[in-house]
Design an enzyme around this catalytic site. Structure first.
Site, short mmCIF file in Angstrom:
data_model
loop_
_atom_site.label_atom_id
_atom_site.label_comp_id
_atom_site.label_asym_id
_atom_site.label_seq_id
_atom_site.Cartn_x
_atom_site.Cartn_y
_atom_site.Cartn_z
N ALA A 172 0.68 -1.37 -0.01
CA ALA A 172 -0.12 0.04 -0.29
C ALA A 172 0.94 1.18 -0.24
O ALA A 172 1.98 1.12 0.51
CB ALA A 172 -1.10 0.00 1.22
N GLY A 219 0.60 -5.86 0.44
CA GLY A 219 -0.29 -6.02 -0.64
C GLY A 219 0.18 -6.27 -2.00
O GLY A 219 -0.46 -7.03 -3.01
N GLU A 271 0.24 -9.94 -1.72
CA GLU A 271 -1.40 -10.44 -1.65
C GLU A 271 -1.69 -10.37 -3.25
O GLU A 271 -2.52 -11.42 -3.69
CB GLU A 271 -2.12 -9.44 -0.78
CG GLU A 271 -1.87 -9.90 0.81
CD GLU A 271 -2.47 -8.69 1.48
OE1 GLU A 271 -3.34 -9.33 2.52
OE2 GLU A 271 -2.37 -7.41 1.38
N GLU A 295 3.23 -6.76 7.24
CA GLU A 295 2.30 -5.65 7.87
C GLU A 295 2.39 -5.69 9.42
O GLU A 295 2.15 -4.34 9.98
CB GLU A 295 0.87 -5.95 7.63
CG GLU A 295 0.50 -5.73 6.08
CD GLU A 295 0.75 -6.64 5.09
OE1 GLU A 295 0.24 -6.64 3.86
OE2 GLU A 295 1.50 -7.64 5.45
#
Length: 311
Positions: free
Chosen positions: A113, A158, A161, A181
Site C-alpha cells: 500500500a 499488498g 497479496e 504488515e
C-alpha cells in the site's frame, strides 16, 4: 452439494477464441517478445497500469504492468481504480486466454500500500481503502482464465497479496517476498491471512506473518510459495520471460476446458471432497456438448494439432 455444483456452472461464460499452437519450450523462449516496450500495443509513459494484448504467437496473452516507479508500484486509490476497470474488461473479453501480472519498474514488483497516501487518510478512509483493495484482488483471483504473477523484484504486503491471488507465481531468485504488515501494527488485509496458509500451510504462514520475515526466490520455491524460480538476467525480466513461456503452454488447450478446469479447482478447494466431486462432474458436463471436444477427438484421429474455437 448439488446446489454447490449448480453454482459452479452458473458462473461460466463462453470461453475465448483459439490461440496459436506453441512450439517446444526452446522455440518459445527464442520467440519471446522483449521485456522493454516492443510488443503488443504501446502504452503512454504516464500510465500507472500498462495493459498490453500480445501479438502473433503470443496472441491471447494479456500483460498487466505496474508502472509507478516513483512510488515503487505502491497501491494507491488511482491504481486500484485502474486495476478494477481493467479486470472488469478482461472478464468479458473472450479473446483473452491468459493474464500475466508484472512490473514495468526494475527491481520492484509492488511495495504494498502507498503509505504516504495512507498517512493522509482518516481512519474511516483506511477501512474503505482496504475493503476496496480486498475486493479488487478478489476480482483478479476470480478471472476465468489462468493468471501468472511474474515477480522480478520485491513484493511486500499488498504486493505479495496481489501475487497470491494469481493461479501461478514465478519469481527471480533475487526477489524478496513477504507479508510485513505486523511491523506496522496491522495485519494483511487484502487476502494474505487467508491465501498464504492455503498455499504454504497454516503453521508456516503464521510464522512468516508473525515475524514479518521476507524470503528470496529460492526459499519461496522451497516452501511452495512460488512454482518456479529463475536466475535474474541483465535486463531484470527473467521471471517475466519464464511466465511468457509458461503462458504459451496454455494457449493450445481448449478454451472451454481451461475455464471450467479453473472453476472446478477453485470451488472444489473450498468444500469437502464429495461436494468437490459433484462440482467437477457439473463442470465436466459443460465440455461434453462443445464443438471443441469433437474437434479434439478428430484432431487426435487425424494426427494433427486441434483447431479450437471456444465453442
Amino acid at each position: 452439494r448439488l446446489a454447490a455444483a449448480a453454482a459452479a456452472t452458473s458462473s461460466l461464460g463462453r470461453p475465448g477464441r483459439r490461440a496459436p499452437v506453441r512450439g517446444d519450450a526452446a522455440a518459445a523462449a527464442a520467440a519471446l517478445p522483449s521485456a522493454g516496450r516492443s510488443y503488443g500495443s504501446e502504452a503512454k509513459e504516464e500510465e500507472e497500469l500498462r495493459v498490453r494484448y500480445l501479438d502473433d504467437e503470443h496472441k491471447g496473452i494479456v500483460v498487466l504492468g505496474l508502472n509507478r516507479s516513483h512510488a515503487k508500484n505502491a497501491l494507491n486509490k488511482n491504481l486500484l481504480k485502474m486495476m478494477t476497470k481493467t479486470v472488469d474488461a478482461l472478464k468479458s473479453d473472450k479473446k483473452v486466454r491468459t493474464v500475466i501480472f508484472r512490473s514495468e519498474v526494475p527491481g520492484i514488483f509492488c511495495a504494498g500500500a502507498d503509505l504516504k497516501e495512507r498517512a493522509k487518510m482518516h481512519s474511516s478512509e483506511v477501512s474503505s481503502f482496504v475493503s476496496k483493495a480486498r475486493a479488487t484482488i478478489n476480482e483478479m483471483a476470480n478471472l476465468p482464465v489462468p493468471t501468472i504473477a511474474a515477480i522480478d523484484g520485491t513484493a511486500l504486503g499488498g504486493g505479495l497479496e496481489l501475487a497470491l491471488a494469481c493461479d501461478i507465481r514465478v519469481a527471480a531468485s533475487s526477489a524478496k517476498m513477504g507479508l510485513v504488515e505486523t511491523k506496522l501494527a496491522i495485519i494483511p488485509g487484502a487476502g494474505g491471512t487467508q491465501r498464504l496458509p492455503r498455499i504454504i500451510g497454516v503453521s508456516l504462514a503464521k510464522e512468516l506473518i508473525f515475524s514479518a520475515r521476507t524470503v528470496d526466490g529460492e526459499e519461496a520455491k522451497s516452501i511452495g510459495l512460488i512454482s518456479h524460480v529463475v536466475e535474474q538476467n541483465e535486463a531484470g525480466d527473467a521471471a517475466y520471460r519464464r511466465a511468457l513461456v509458461l503462458a504459451r503452454e496454455f494457449l493450445p488447450q481448449g478454451p472451454v476446458a481451461m475455464r471450467v478446469a479453473k472453476l472446478a479447482i477453485n470451488q472444489g478447494m473450498e468444500v469437502d471432497l464429495v461436494t468437490g466431486l459433484a462440482i467437477e462432474e457439473a463442470c465436466y458436463a459443460q465440455t461434453i456438448p462443445t464443438k471443441d471436444r469433437i474437434e479434439g477427438l478428430l484432431a487426435f484421429k487425424e494426427k494433427r494439432p486441434p483447431r479450437y474455437k471456444g465453442e
